[in-house]
Design an enzyme around this catalytic site. Structure first.
Site, short mmCIF file in Angstrom:
data_model
loop_
_atom_site.label_atom_id
_atom_site.label_comp_id
_atom_site.label_asym_id
_atom_site.label_seq_id
_atom_site.Cartn_x
_atom_site.Cartn_y
_atom_site.Cartn_z
N GLU A 192 -1.31 -1.22 -10.60
CA GLU A 192 -0.14 -1.60 -9.79
C GLU A 192 0.92 -2.20 -10.69
O GLU A 192 0.66 -2.54 -11.84
CB GLU A 192 -0.52 -2.66 -8.73
CG GLU A 192 -1.62 -2.21 -7.79
CD GLU A 192 -1.77 -3.11 -6.55
OE1 GLU A 192 -0.81 -3.82 -6.21
OE2 GLU A 192 -2.86 -3.08 -5.96
N TYR B 167 0.90 -1.17 0.00
CA TYR B 167 0.00 0.00 0.00
C TYR B 167 0.92 1.20 0.00
O TYR B 167 0.91 2.00 0.91
CB TYR B 167 -0.84 -0.10 1.28
CG TYR B 167 -2.00 0.86 1.44
CD1 TYR B 167 -3.01 0.96 0.49
CD2 TYR B 167 -2.10 1.65 2.59
CE1 TYR B 167 -4.08 1.81 0.68
CE2 TYR B 167 -3.17 2.50 2.79
CZ TYR B 167 -4.16 2.58 1.82
OH TYR B 167 -5.24 3.41 2.02
N GLN C 74 -15.49 -4.41 0.21
CA GLN C 74 -14.33 -4.00 1.02
C GLN C 74 -14.74 -3.12 2.21
O GLN C 74 -14.29 -3.34 3.34
CB GLN C 74 -13.36 -3.23 0.10
CG GLN C 74 -12.04 -2.82 0.74
CD GLN C 74 -11.13 -2.11 -0.26
OE1 GLN C 74 -11.47 -1.93 -1.43
NE2 GLN C 74 -9.95 -1.69 0.21
N HIS D 175 -2.13 7.67 -3.09
CA HIS D 175 -3.29 6.77 -3.01
C HIS D 175 -3.77 6.64 -1.56
O HIS D 175 -4.96 6.77 -1.29
CB HIS D 175 -2.93 5.40 -3.58
CG HIS D 175 -4.00 4.36 -3.37
ND1 HIS D 175 -5.21 4.42 -4.04
CD2 HIS D 175 -4.06 3.27 -2.57
CE1 HIS D 175 -5.96 3.39 -3.65
NE2 HIS D 175 -5.30 2.69 -2.77
#
Ligand code: MN
Length: 429
Positions: free
Chosen positions: A210, A137, A249, A142
């Site tokens: 990613e 992460y 999520q 982000h």
């Protein structure tokens, strides 16, 4: 050992289209099914796929310590286990075989017939058997955007974020190569004003832009990898679309983090571009904002300047460019991630895959997810056909591309393209 494969002046006797991601200086590794239904390990120059198993059987790797069947396998895991010195020898040799001035294969039609394939004669497979998959992460932009949206704009980053490359363990069973469609996942969600959860199709399916790196056997149980050695254990990188279901999520992630919202699919580009091939594109990482603990401190350039793009293509429609970002925006680099991952003695082996986490840059056009681009649905994205998107719709295809460029020297990753199909319907009996 010098990386002669990276010689920018080398020309090849194979045809390479202008602006190809795969000039002779790239030499990525992948696994493909040939026109004869044989699985082999290969590389690619321009639009020609090269069967390394056949090259090896014909003696072109003489003098390099390789087992006879190293390329006659359905994954790269054993080759990756051979280590950096062997990868370099093999890449250097491939560059030599396809050098414009080397006649040995160029002028041997019999050999060329069994070694070379056009892209429509092959089908790319998963390049490695992924043992374990970890997702980090590591993009500050982000993490800040997500923290601003869901928690508190004034304290968007959690207190640990500037001290630890935060990560979680994912599922390797749902990592798939480009071209394999996925179904919209179903699951449990709870609307903000509802008292009870409901079950059904996710209404907020998202991509995450990613990259992922693939490791070799790095350490034994109990043995940390020092940060200055971390790159020795990185074979190469792929583009990585970490599909996510934002509504699932939101409901499930407390207190243990990502679970079913994340493990229904992650798609990768099928050619692994080696860390060696990316060597000319090293660049500085963002400066640490807090003093780092010694095991996370590093010297030199540990980031890579890789342009990243995301496109959305509706069914029968045109591609719409949604994102222009760069791998260099990552606050935590791969060396820090690997040093942190192993600092407690966690073993890392050949074929493990480490996702960077969603890569968002500083500007709104560089945000790496629909969640951020359309700001949790508040600012829908307008497409060329006049339709709007807050998240990904059924039958949309998400395409990610990545490349490094310096003048006319370009090393690219090709693409990862995945279509989102409607919810899975069991076949009627
Ligand atoms: Mn992710």
């Amino acid at each position: 050992m010098s990386i002669t494969a990276n010689d920018p002046n080398r020309k090849t006797w194979l045809e390479v289209p202008a602006n190809s991601d795969f000039p002779i200086q790239n030499i990525p590794f992948g696994v493909f099914l040939t026109r004869d239904d044989v699985i082999t390990i290969g590389t690619r120059i321009g639009d020609t796929a090269i069967d390394l198993g056949a090259l090896h059987q014909l003696g072109y790797f003489e003098g390099i310590p390789l087992t006879d069947d190293i390329f006659l396998q359905d994954t790269l895991n054993d080759f990756i286990s051979d280590g950096k010195k062997t990868w370099r020898l093999v890449r250097n040799r491939i560059a030599d075989i396809f050098d414009a001035n080397n006649a040995s294969l160029r002028d041997n039609e019999e050999h060329r017939k069994v070694v070379l394939f056009t892209l429509d004669e092959i089908e790319m497979q998963m390049p490695v058997q992924v043992g374990d998959y970890t997702d980090f992460y590591s993009s500050k932009e982000h993490a800040t955007n997500v923290g601003t949206m869901f928690r508190d704009p004034d304290n968007a980053l959690l207190p640990n974020w500037l001290h630890i490359p935060v990560g979680y363990h994912g599922r390797s069973s749902s990592i798939i190569p480009s071209g394999i469609p996925i179904h919209r996942p179903q699951g449990q969600t709870k609307a903000k004003d509802a008292t009870e959860p409901t079950f059904g199709p996710s209404q907020r399916v998202d991509f995450e832009l990613e990259m992922a790196f693939i490791t070799t056997d790095a350490n034994h149980l109990g043995e940390p990898i020092p940060i200055e050695e971390a790159e020795d254990y990185i074979f190469g990188l792929v583009l990585f679309n970490d599909w996510s279901a934002r509504d699932i999520q939101t409901w499930e992630y407390v207190p243990l983090g990502p679970f079913l919202a994340k493990n229904f699919a992650s798609s990768i580009s099928p050619w692994i571009v080696t860390l060696d091939a990316l060597e000319p594109f090293r660049t500085e990482s963002p400066k640490p904002e807090k003093k780092l603990l010694p095991y996370l401190q590093y010297e030199g350039k540990k980031s890579f300047d890789i342009n990243l793009e995301v496109f959305l293509k509706p069914e029968n429609g045109e591609e719409n460019k949604l994102v222009q970002s760069n791998f260099k925006y990552m606050y935590w680099n791969m060396s820090q991630q690997l040093a942190h991952h192993t600092v407690n003695g966690c073993p890392v082996i050949s074929g493990d895959m480490m996702g960077s986490g969603t890569i968002s840059g500083p500007t709104p056009d560089s945000y790496g997810s629909m969640l951020e681009l359309a700001w949790k649905g508040e600012k829908p994205i307008k497409l060329k056909d006049g339709s709007e998107r807050k998240f990904i719709e059924d039958n949309d295809t998400v395409i990610m591309r990545g490349y490094c460029e310096k003048g006319d020297y370009r090393i690219g990753f090709g693409e990862v393209s995945t279509k989102l199909l409607p919810v899975f319907e069991p076949k009627k009996k």
